[in-house]
Motif scaffolding. Structure first.
Motif, PDB file in Angstrom:
ATOM      1  N   PRO A   1      16.817 -33.755 -25.493  1.00 40.48           N
ATOM      2  CA  PRO A   1      16.918 -34.732 -25.559  1.00 40.48           C
ATOM      3  C   PRO A   1      17.024 -35.628 -27.186  1.00 40.48           C
ATOM      4  CG  PRO A   1      14.617 -33.515 -25.538  1.00 40.48           C
ATOM      5  CD  PRO A   1      15.900 -32.923 -25.793  1.00 40.48           C
ATOM      6  N   GLY A   2      16.858 -36.990 -27.241  1.00 37.81           N
ATOM      7  CA  GLY A   2      17.014 -37.674 -29.069  1.00 37.81           C
ATOM      8  C   GLY A   2      16.191 -37.036 -29.555  1.00 37.81           C
ATOM      9  N   ALA A   3      14.751 -37.330 -28.673  1.00 39.86           N
ATOM     10  CA  ALA A   3      13.736 -37.343 -29.964  1.00 39.86           C
ATOM     11  C   ALA A   3      13.582 -35.357 -29.989  1.00 39.86           C
ATOM     12  CB  ALA A   3      12.347 -37.552 -29.346  1.00 39.86           C
ATOM     13  N   LEU A   4      14.645 -35.012 -29.966  1.00 40.32           N
ATOM     14  CA  LEU A   4      15.253 -33.074 -30.794  1.00 40.32           C
ATOM     15  C   LEU A   4      16.118 -33.159 -31.648  1.00 40.32           C
ATOM     16  CD1 LEU A   4      13.287 -31.299 -27.585  1.00 40.32           C
ATOM     17  CD2 LEU A   4      12.402 -31.882 -30.280  1.00 40.32           C
TER      18      LEU A   4
ATOM     19  N   VAL B   1       9.830 -32.483 -20.705  1.00 45.45           N
ATOM     20  CA  VAL B   1      10.815 -34.056 -20.995  1.00 45.45           C
ATOM     21  C   VAL B   1      10.500 -35.381 -20.272  1.00 45.45           C
ATOM     22  CG1 VAL B   1      12.894 -34.560 -22.436  1.00 45.45           C
ATOM     23  CG2 VAL B   1      12.160 -32.271 -22.512  1.00 45.45           C
ATOM     24  N   CYS B   2      10.813 -36.670 -21.259  1.00 47.73           N
ATOM     25  CA  CYS B   2      10.708 -37.817 -19.974  1.00 47.73           C
ATOM     26  C   CYS B   2      11.776 -38.846 -20.910  1.00 47.73           C
ATOM     27  CB  CYS B   2       9.759 -37.886 -19.389  1.00 47.73           C
ATOM     28  SG  CYS B   2       9.699 -39.838 -18.692  1.00 47.73           S
TER      29      CYS B   2
ATOM     30  N   LEU C   1       5.796 -31.436 -25.301  1.00 54.55           N
ATOM     31  CA  LEU C   1       5.725 -33.144 -24.233  1.00 54.55           C
ATOM     32  C   LEU C   1       6.512 -33.929 -25.799  1.00 54.55           C
ATOM     33  CD1 LEU C   1       5.392 -35.072 -21.791  1.00 54.55           C
ATOM     34  CD2 LEU C   1       3.568 -35.693 -23.646  1.00 54.55           C
ATOM     35  N   VAL C   2       8.036 -34.382 -24.853  1.00 58.31           N
ATOM     36  CA  VAL C   2       9.328 -35.005 -25.628  1.00 58.31           C
ATOM     37  C   VAL C   2       9.411 -36.364 -24.660  1.00 58.31           C
ATOM     38  CG1 VAL C   2      10.885 -34.895 -26.546  1.00 58.31           C
ATOM     39  CG2 VAL C   2       9.651 -32.801 -26.706  1.00 58.31           C
TER      40      VAL C   2
ATOM     41  N   GLY D   1      12.852 -51.370 -30.555  1.00 57.27           N
ATOM     42  CA  GLY D   1      13.056 -51.124 -29.307  1.00 57.27           C
ATOM     43  C   GLY D   1      12.694 -49.860 -28.233  1.00 57.27           C
ATOM     44  N   GLU D   2      12.306 -49.336 -29.152  1.00 56.59           N
ATOM     45  CA  GLU D   2      11.833 -47.413 -28.668  1.00 56.59           C
ATOM     46  C   GLU D   2      10.985 -47.172 -29.384  1.00 56.59           C
ATOM     47  OE1 GLU D   2      15.673 -45.201 -28.009  1.00 56.59           O
ATOM     48  OE2 GLU D   2      15.342 -44.113 -29.540  1.00 56.59           O
ATOM     49  N   ALA D   3      10.147 -46.019 -28.220  1.00 63.72           N
ATOM     50  CA  ALA D   3       9.389 -45.249 -28.732  1.00 63.72           C
ATOM     51  C   ALA D   3       9.137 -44.122 -28.582  1.00 63.72           C
ATOM     52  CB  ALA D   3       7.543 -46.078 -27.827  1.00 63.72           C
ATOM     53  N   THR D   4       8.856 -42.907 -29.403  1.00 69.78           N
ATOM     54  CA  THR D   4       9.063 -41.337 -29.099  1.00 69.78           C
ATOM     55  C   THR D   4       7.183 -41.000 -29.654  1.00 69.78           C
ATOM     56  OG1 THR D   4      11.977 -41.893 -29.405  1.00 69.78           O
ATOM     57  CG2 THR D   4      10.328 -39.551 -29.802  1.00 69.78           C
ATOM     58  N   LEU D   5       7.136 -39.900 -28.702  1.00 68.77           N
ATOM     59  CA  LEU D   5       5.812 -39.318 -28.818  1.00 68.77           C
ATOM     60  C   LEU D   5       6.697 -37.260 -28.318  1.00 68.77           C
ATOM     61  CD1 LEU D   5       3.278 -38.782 -30.239  1.00 68.77           C
ATOM     62  CD2 LEU D   5       2.983 -38.815 -27.347  1.00 68.77           C
TER      63      LEU D   5
END
Length: 176
Positions: A26-29, A104-105, A127-128, A166-170
């Protein structure tokens, strides 16, 4: 299940014309793979064509992947036959129970689902989430308000929280 909802039909049409998938984090990782636990169970919510599910399986996780699109799930199964592919409309909730070591979501936002995502996380679980955001964007019905993800998971330790373009990541961990 054979879901014939407009969402399933729309995503089926999109997935039917896409090329073969490639396992990817996932992009966040990306660049943060060290945050992953060593293994265990993983859940990919709204998995689409299964690129993240296949990547997690390749890293040794036992993966459940959920999506409304049978076409997307079939593409994922071709990419990673060892993943459990589950056809399900997420607007009715999660069809699985935890605990999961990774959840992941990506690009699926339903604030009503946030408590269920947290509930299936194992102690120490990661949680991603990445959703469309109104931060740095013109807004819209499917975009998170500023601070939405951070506020939705107050009991988790926030490791990464970014809102821009335009993107939020947690990326957050359940205390364990």
């Amino acid at each position: 299940m054979g879901d014939t909802s407009p969402d399933a039909a729309r995503w089926d049409a999109r997935h039917a014309v896409a090329g073969p998938g490639v396992p990817m984090p996932p992009g966040a990782l990306r660049g943060r793979e060290h945050l992953l636990p060593a293994g265990g169970r993983a859940l990919d919510v709204a998995c689409g064509r299964g690129a993240v599910a296949a990547w997690l399986a390749g890293r040794g996780f036992a993966v459940d992947a959920v999506d409304v699109s049978p076409v997307g799930l079939a593409a994922g199964a071709a990419l990673a036959p060892d993943v459990t592919w589950i056809e399900h409309d997420l607007s009715t909730g999660l069809p699985v129970s935890g605990p999961y070591d990774v959840v992941v979501c990506q690009r699926y936002r339903d604030p009503a689902l946030y408590p269920a995502l947290a509930a299936v996380l194992a102690p120490g679980g990661l949680l991603v989430l990445t959703v469309l955001s109104s931060v740095g964007d013109s807004g819209g019905a499917f975009r998170a308000a500023p601070g939405e993800l951070a506020a939705a998971f107050p009991d988790l330790e926030q490791l990464v929280h970014v809102e821009a373009d335009g993107e939020a990541t947690l990326v957050a961990r359940r205390p364990g």
